[in-house]
Each structure stands twice: as structure tokens, then as C-alpha cells.
Design a protein around this motif. Structure first.
Motif, PDB file in Angstrom:
ATOM      1  N   LYS A  64       0.838  -1.197   0.000  1.00  0.00           N
ATOM      2  CA  LYS A  64       0.000   0.000   0.000  1.00  0.00           C
ATOM      3  C   LYS A  64       0.873   1.248   0.000  1.00  0.00           C
ATOM      4  O   LYS A  64       2.072   1.193   0.294  1.00  0.00           O
ATOM      5  CB  LYS A  64      -0.926   0.016   1.220  1.00  0.00           C
ATOM      6  N   ASP A  84      -2.966   5.615   0.311  1.00  0.00           N
ATOM      7  CA  ASP A  84      -3.959   4.589   0.633  1.00  0.00           C
ATOM      8  C   ASP A  84      -4.401   4.686   2.085  1.00  0.00           C
ATOM      9  O   ASP A  84      -5.535   4.324   2.422  1.00  0.00           O
ATOM     10  CB  ASP A  84      -3.388   3.191   0.379  1.00  0.00           C
ATOM     11  N   ASN A 126      -6.263   8.318   2.950  1.00  0.00           N
ATOM     12  CA  ASN A 126      -7.671   8.257   2.561  1.00  0.00           C
ATOM     13  C   ASN A 126      -8.068   6.790   2.399  1.00  0.00           C
ATOM     14  O   ASN A 126      -8.163   6.280   1.278  1.00  0.00           O
ATOM     15  CB  ASN A 126      -7.883   9.022   1.251  1.00  0.00           C
ATOM     16  N   THR A 141      -9.706   3.138   2.029  1.00  0.00           N
ATOM     17  CA  THR A 141     -10.907   2.549   1.446  1.00  0.00           C
ATOM     18  C   THR A 141     -11.196   1.248   2.178  1.00  0.00           C
ATOM     19  O   THR A 141     -10.333   0.677   2.833  1.00  0.00           O
ATOM     20  CB  THR A 141     -10.716   2.272  -0.052  1.00  0.00           C
ATOM     21  N   GLY A 142     -12.421   0.791   2.083  1.00  0.00           N
ATOM     22  CA  GLY A 142     -12.776  -0.444   2.764  1.00  0.00           C
ATOM     23  C   GLY A 142     -13.106  -0.264   4.226  1.00  0.00           C
ATOM     24  O   GLY A 142     -13.123  -1.233   4.989  1.00  0.00           O
ATOM     25  N   SER A 184     -19.066   0.370   6.787  1.00  0.00           N
ATOM     26  CA  SER A 184     -20.089   1.044   5.977  1.00  0.00           C
ATOM     27  C   SER A 184     -20.669   2.275   6.658  1.00  0.00           C
ATOM     28  O   SER A 184     -21.154   3.191   5.985  1.00  0.00           O
ATOM     29  CB  SER A 184     -21.214   0.059   5.640  1.00  0.00           C
ATOM     30  N   THR A 208     -17.343   7.376   7.123  1.00  0.00           N
ATOM     31  CA  THR A 208     -17.005   8.076   5.895  1.00  0.00           C
ATOM     32  C   THR A 208     -15.579   8.593   5.978  1.00  0.00           C
ATOM     33  O   THR A 208     -14.977   8.657   7.053  1.00  0.00           O
ATOM     34  CB  THR A 208     -17.956   9.262   5.653  1.00  0.00           C
ATOM     35  N   VAL A 209     -15.038   8.973   4.817  1.00  0.00           N
ATOM     36  CA  VAL A 209     -13.664   9.469   4.730  1.00  0.00           C
ATOM     37  C   VAL A 209     -13.674  10.810   4.015  1.00  0.00           C
ATOM     38  O   VAL A 209     -14.125  10.906   2.867  1.00  0.00           O
ATOM     39  CB  VAL A 209     -12.753   8.484   3.968  1.00  0.00           C
ATOM     40  N   GLN A 224     -11.570  13.431   2.098  1.00  0.00           N
ATOM     41  CA  GLN A 224     -10.320  13.340   1.353  1.00  0.00           C
ATOM     42  C   GLN A 224      -9.339  14.437   1.782  1.00  0.00           C
ATOM     43  O   GLN A 224      -9.721  15.611   1.906  1.00  0.00           O
ATOM     44  CB  GLN A 224     -10.589  13.451  -0.148  1.00  0.00           C
ATOM     45  N   TRP A 244      -7.108   3.297  10.987  1.00  0.00           N
ATOM     46  CA  TRP A 244      -6.170   2.991   9.903  1.00  0.00           C
ATOM     47  C   TRP A 244      -4.905   3.816  10.119  1.00  0.00           C
ATOM     48  O   TRP A 244      -4.905   5.031   9.919  1.00  0.00           O
ATOM     49  CB  TRP A 244      -6.802   3.318   8.553  1.00  0.00           C
TER      50      TRP A 244
END
Length: 732
Positions: free
Chosen positions: A165, A169, A172, A174-175, A178, A181-182, A184, A320
Motif C-alpha cells: 500500500k 492509501d 484516505n 478505502t474499505g 459502511s 465516511t472518509v 479526502q 487505519w
């Protein structure tokens, strides 16, 4: 005593200042007169414990066990020679394979971390860093050879591609879940974030709390509305943070750190993203530091996280997190449930993931004492693409060892077959290696590569198991283990007198592939990620040995009642680069009207060019030479002499003879009429007091116990230190 004199003279110019040559004898001033002069010129009272010689003598013990039957060149550096061009070395010697070199060397007393490099006959190199403990520096090449980054496994290798990665990555991600939110963000944006200053700290932080503003009607405004902040490179912030970003939103509240942020007090880092820029640093000055919500950290290349002993950085929220810089402190990094990616260096005491489980990817270097072993082993899925080392015990729930990777466990490795929620299995790819003092297995199967010409190795001293299915191997996984060292989980040795002997031997019989490093038919090459490798005899490209000998600057006032511009005589001394039995001594300047002579012990220096410093420069007495920016500028004069027996910069007696008396380096607690400074120090120009040229000098002079690096290293160039208008500028 043998000497070699080298100098070239610049064109001689008339001095702006002309003094008189005072060869008369002065009466020695009283202690009271000196103290009064110090108070007038420096404006302080000198700490009675202050030491004006910034060098200290230490012993380095360096063992080399790299498996090559040859001699190595061993060099001790100030910085890492793999990454830095302007490195200086403190000692250089030759050491044979299997031997320990003991060196006596002088280092800056304010420095604690040093680097050793060993070069073999083909100039292949390994580098290791270490902290000195008091006056001893200990390193062992062979058990920590993986510090080298010269043969690093690439993240874009086909084997690594599914796991590799980038920084973006993780900026911001992903995954994410649900319900999260992110927002940017980018490095370019962060460089323009609102600057933290005293006004923000005092009011908009609501005292000492960093809060996002309330959005009117729940509508989010644009970036720059004080939801994002920047700590500039020249700012050192000490904060007890209680942060509130946006619930379930990554990057809703961002602190971009170009300078230094000390986390003091009790820190609750809720829904905040801490981004450490190149040159930035987070310093954990508090024992407890907890992320929650979407709180997390991202360390860019060149950034650092350091801290006090026993500090805890607790990411207990599944955030993350990413490290491409350095995380280095003797405490705990708890990655509880987090997605964590390491792409550079981690040195911590405890690296753990607790009850929620951890997804851990490593493409860098990790060194820790433990990761808490059994209690957390089921909850840590680890992908290792480079080098991991636990000096004590460690455990994993699922382990993927990518090509050319290594895991060393000095104590016991606890390994299971479960993985996190059944998500991982234990697999070793081609040319990967696990070493451990022992393995405690619980239903674990270790899978090797499947191609006929590929292999991986597990080398272990002992195995602990309770039944014949606790440890199994598959495919091309080779065990390097003397099966006589076989124990039950409770430590009972499994031997022919134990009733379970035949039952447990079934486990041994299921292991079909065995090897031994001493006579193995295959090799794992040594390298950055594989350490010493396995039965390795491979070659690497040739290199040269970098660096120059360390320089020490001696600066003197020629009278106890001086003006403390510290330029009456400045000399620089270093070991000769071609011959370690010689010293190079360079006369840099004289800002004295008096006739002065430089000595080492009872030997006059520069005798071949006139002895008296003005004569050495080829100038008339009383001239100011290399101390006035638009005055007389002459090339420095270098003389090479044989190094005296048992020479040390800590005890060497360089001094000047002056009409006002002999001037030696100041003793502890005296006024600084003579000082020893590491490196190519830049002296103040004429009539400019050292306290004005080097603003950190005064704090240093009055407090010998300071722990502030900027003050201890007052002589270094950083953060407006020195003040250029007060520093002499040499000729181009």
C-alpha cells in the motif's frame, strides 16, 4: 616530534582594526573581578557543575559474527552512512570474524545514539544503531544485521503486490466500515492548514482542548474553518489534548505536524488524524495516550514518534494507521483492532493488538521485546514483507511471510491455526525464514511454497505441544529443529520415559522436510529483510567507505576579563584521514591584539611558521585575522603531528600562552574562557558576544542538568541558531 605543515595564503589585506602587541605581564584578576566580568558580559551566573569540554570518552564493544572467514573494517559514525552524505566517524579499526573489537573513542557528550558499520573485503556493508549506556556502546553484528537497507526487498515484487500500500492509501483509506465516511485530504492541502499559534492554543482550543467547531444546521463548511491545523517546523507545542472531531468520520479533524508536538498530561485523541510530516515529531511525554472513534496516526517519511519510557500509544478503535518514518520509544504501541501498515522503522518495548484483533502489515523493520504472546495471539493477523524481531516472546493468530522476509523471536513464539475469525492461515513464501528460541503450538499448520524449486525455513530450538496435531507442516516448508528438544505446554520434557512419548512422536513423524543450516543444500541470501540469511555465501555490489574523521573545535579568550567573542584563537583538531596515528591541527583565526602561542601539553604548535599566531598567518602583530567580515581573510593553516600516546579529546590539553597568563579549556563551573565544541563550529565575528551569536548558549551555561536537546547542543545550526549577522563569514 614529526610535523607536516600545509597552508596556502590568501591575498593579504589591511585590517580594519589595529591593536597593540602587549607582551607585558598582567596581574591575575581576582575571582571577584572575573565573576563581575561574567555578570556584565554574559548576564548570568555560571552553573558550578557546567563542563565546557563537550567531548566524552566512551568504550565501544562491537562483535562481528557474519559467517565470512575474513577481516572487516569497523567504523563508528555520528549518523547513518546509508542515508546521510555528510557523515563523520569517531573511530575506525579492523576486526576479524567472530571477534569483538573494543574501541576507545571520543564522542559529543550530548549525543546518545551512534551508528556502527562493518565493511567486508568487497565493501559490503551492514549498519546498526545503538544507544550508549553511560560510557559504553554495545553492538553485535550477526544478531542484528538486518539494520542494513542496502538489499531491501521491493514492495512491488509480484509476491508482495496484493499487500503493498501507499501513504495515500492510508491518508484516505478505502474499505472502512459502511457506517463510516472518509473526508479526502492530501499533503498539499495540509501544508496550507491553519497554523497553530498562541492565540489558537489560548482561545480557539477552548483552553487546552482541540475541538472542531459546530457546523450550523449540521452543514459542513469548507476546509480551513479551524477543523484542520498545522504545527509549523519552527513550533514546539506542549499540549494535553482532548479532541473531538466528527463522529464516524475519518479526517474530519486533522493535525499536520511539521514541528514538534509533546503529548503531555492525559490525552484523549477522539476522531482526530495526526499526520507527522518529514522532519516532524510526536513526543509522548505522558504515560497514557488513547485514540478513540476514528482517531489515528500517519507518519510520513522523515517523521518520528518518540517518547518517555513506559509511554503507551493506544489505538484501541480499529483506526487505519501508517508509518513510513520512525517510531522509537521504550513503551507500548497497542494496535487494538487496527489496520496498521509499517514501511520503515519501529523500535518499541511492546507491540500488541488486544481483544478486537489487528490487521498488521510490515514492509519495514520492527524490533520489540514482545507483543504479549498468548493473550493476544489469536487477535493478530500479520503480513510480514520485510523484517520483524521480538527479543522476548511473541504470538500470532495468522501469519503470512512474504518472499525474502524474516521473523526472529528470541524467546517463545506462540502460534495457532485459527487466524482472526478464520481469515488467515500460517504460510511462508519462497526464501522466507522464521527463527525462534522455541515454538508453543496450538493446532497450527505451517504451509510452505508449492513450486518444486521454492522453499522456506523454520529454525527453532525447542517445540512445545500437547497433542500430535498442534504443529504440522505442508508443502515445501523445511524444519531446522533437533526433535530431542520436545516439551509439553507445561514444560514437561517429552522423552522415552514419558507415557505420551509414542503418541507425541506422531507429530514429529508428520514433518517430512528437515534441514540444518550447517549443511543445507540451499541458501536464503542475506539482505535488508533477511538479516544474515540462511547458509548464505552470496555477493553484493562493492562500495567505498564513506565519511571523514570527526572534528573538534577549540575556542579561546586570551584573558579572563575578555569580551567572550571566543575568537581570540580558534583551532580545529581531527584525526588524520590517511593515518590514524596523526592529528591534523588547523589554526582558523585570531581576534587578539596580544601575541599568542598555541600549545598541546608542553609542545608549541605551528613552530615551523613562526609560533606566534599572527606570524603563523604571515601578518603583523595586533591584526584581527579571520574575525572581521570585511577585514583580513587568510586561508587556515593546518599542521599534522604525531598523535600523543593515549590521546583523548576529553583530556587533551590544548591551550594558549598569553601575556595575561596561560589559558586552558575552562574547568567545571568556571567562566567559559576556553571551550571544546563538536564539529566544524562557526565562531562569532569580532566584538560579538557568544550569547548573542548563539542564543541557546546562555541557557546551557546556567543549567548543566538541562535535558533539552536544543540547549545541550547549543552549538548546532537549527531554528535560527546561530544568528548569522553575528557570525564570521569566511572568504569564498
Amino acid at each position: 616530534m614529526e610535523r607536516i605543515l600545509r597552508y596556502s595564503m590568501a591575498a593579504l589585506a589591511m585590517a580594519l582594526f589595529v591593536g597593540c602587541s602587549h607582551d607585558m605581564e598582567y596581574s591575575q584578576p581576582s575571582k571577584e573581578q572575573v565573576q563581575k566580568n561574567v555578570a556584565e558580559k554574559l548576564g548570568i551566573e555560571i552553573d558550578p557543575n557546567q563542563n565546557w569540554n563537550a567531548s566524552t570518552a566512551i568504550t565501544a564493544n562491537v562483535s562481528v559474527n557474519l559467517g565470512l572467514d575474513q577481516e572487516y573494517t569497523l567504523v563508528i559514525y555520528d549518523k547513518n552512512p546509508l542515508f546521510e552524505d555528510d557523515v563523520f566517524y569517531y573511530a575506525k579499526t579492523v576486526v576479524k570474524e567472530g571477534d569483538t573489537a573494543t574501541l576507545k573513542l571520543d564522542v559529543p557528550s550530548a549525543d546518545s545514539v551512534f551508528y556502527a558499520a562493518v565493511f567486508d573485503s568487497k565493501f559490503r556493508r551492514l549498519v546498526q544503531s545503538a544507544y550508549r549506556e553511560d560510557s559504553v556502546l554495545t553492538m553485535n553484528f550477526g544478531t542484528a544485521a538486518s539494520e542494513s537497507r542496502s538489499n531491501r526487498a521491493a514492495e512491488n515484487d509480484a509476491d508482495a503486490a496484493p499487500y503493498a500500500k501507499t501513504l495515500n492509501d492510508y491518508l484516505n483509506p478505502t474499505g472502512v466500515e459502511s457506517w463510516k465516511t472518509v473526508q479526502q485530504i492530501s499533503i498539499a492541502q495540509m501544508k496550507n492548514y491553519t497554523v497553530i499559534d498562541d492565540d489558537i492554543v489560548g482561545s480557539k482550543f477552548e483552553g487546552r482542548s482541540l475541538q472542531n467547531p459546530t457546523y450550523p444546521g449540521g452543514v459542513r463548511t469548507e476546509y480551513g474553518d479551524l477543523q484542520h491545523y498545522r504545527v509549523p517546523a519552527n513550533v514546539e507545542l506542549r499540549q494535553s489534548f482532548s479532541t473531538n472531531g466528527y463522529s464516524n468520520t475519518y479526517n474530519g479533524l486533522v493535525l499536520y505536524i511539521e514541528g514538534k508536538v509533546h503529548l503531555v498530561g492525559s490525552n484523549s485523541l477522539n476522531d482526530i488524524t495526526l499526520v507527522v510530516a518529514d522532519g516532524g515529531e510526536i513526543i509522548l511525554d505522558a504515560a497514557e495516550n488513547h485514540f478513540s472513534g476514528t482517531g489515528r496516526f500517519v507518519v510520513c517519511p522523515g517523521g518520528k514518534i518518540t517518547g518517555i519510557n513506559n509511554a503507551v500509544f493506544n489505538v484501541n478503535n480499529g483506526g487505519w494507521c501508517y508509518n513510513a518514518g520512525t517510531i522509537d520509544y521504550q513503551g507500548t504501541l497497542n494496535l487494538n483492532g487496527s489496520h496498521f501498515y509499517n514501511n520503515n522503522t519501529i523500535n518499541v518495548d511492546v507491540l500488541k493488538g488486544t481483544s478486537q484483533g489487528t490487521y498488521f502489515t510490515n514492509f519495514g523493520h520492527i524490533t520489540a521485546r514482545t507483543n504479549a504472546m498468548e493473550a493476544d495471539a489469536y487477535n493478530q493477523n500479520i503480513v510480514n514483507g520485510c523484517y520483524m524481531k521480538f527479543t522476548g516472546n511473541a504470538g500470532v493468530g495468522g501469519l503470512t511471510m512474504l518472499k525474502n522476509s524474516r521473523l526472529d523471536v528470541g524467546g517463545q513464539l506462540y502460534i495457532t491455526g485459527n487466524g482472526l475469525w478464520g481469515g488467515f492461515r500460517n504460510e511462508l513464501h519462497h526464501l522466507s525464514l522464521i527463527t525462534a528460541g522455541s515454538i508453543k503450538a496450538n493446532g497450527a499448520t505451517l504451509y510452505g511454497p508449492t513450486a518444486y524449486n521454492e522453499f522456506a525455513v523454520v529454525k527453532v530450538g525447542s517445540v512445545y505441544a500437547n497433542n500430535d496435531t498442534d504443529l504440522q507442516t505442508a508443502d515445501n516448508l523445511y524444519m531446522d529443529w533437533n526433535s530431542a528438544n520436545f516439551y509439553m505446554h507445561d514444560g514437561t520434557k517429552i522423552d522415552q520415559n514419558f507415557y505420551n512419548y509414542y503418541y507425541m512422536r506422531g507429530m514429529v513423524n508428520k514433518i517430512s522436510k528437515w534441514t540444518n543450516e550447517d549443511n543445507s543444500t540451499f541458501t536464503i541470501p542475506r539482505g535488508d529483510c533477511t538479516g544474515n540469511g540462511y547458509h548464505d555465501t552470496s555477493e553484493v555490489p562493492s562500495q567505498v567507505i564513506p565519511g571523514e574523521p570527526a572534528v573538534w573545535t577549540y575556542a579561546f579568550e586570551d584573558t579572563p576579563l575578555g569580551d567572550y567573542d571566543m575568537n581570540d584563537v580558534v583551532i580545529k583538531v581531527s584525526e588524520n584521514a590517511e593515518d590514524a596515528t596523526r592529528l591534523d591541527i588547523t589554526l582558523c583565526c585570531t581576534g587578539a591584539a596580544n601575541n599568542l602561542t598555541v600549545y598541546l601539553d608542553d609542545m608549541v604548535l605551528f613552530a615551523g611558521s613562526g609560533k606566534e599566531v599572527h606570524q603563523v598567518f604571515g601578518q603583523a602583530s595586533g591584526k584581527f585575522i579571520n574575525t572581521v567580515n570585511d577585514g583580513i581573510k587568510v586561508d587556515p593553516i593546518t599542521e599534522t603531528i604525531r598523535k600523543p600516546a593515549n590521546f583523548s579529546f576529553e583530556t587533551a590539553d590544548f591551550w594558549i600562552k598569553s601575556p595575561s597568563g596561560d589559558v586552558h579549556v575552562a574547568k567545571q563551573g568556571e567562566d567559559p574562557h576556553g571551550i571544546v565544541v563538536p564539529g566544524n563550529w562557526r565562531w562569532p565575528r569580532e566584538f560579538q558576544c557568544i550569547k548573542d551569536a548563539y542564543p541557546n548558549f546562555i541557557e546551557f551555561a546556567k543549567d548543566a542538568s538541562t535535558t533539552d536537546d536544543n540547549i545541550k547542543k547549543w552549538y548546532e545550526t537549527s531554528n535560527g541558531n546561530p544568528v548569522e549577522e553575528y557570525i564570521y563569514t569566511p572568504a569564498n
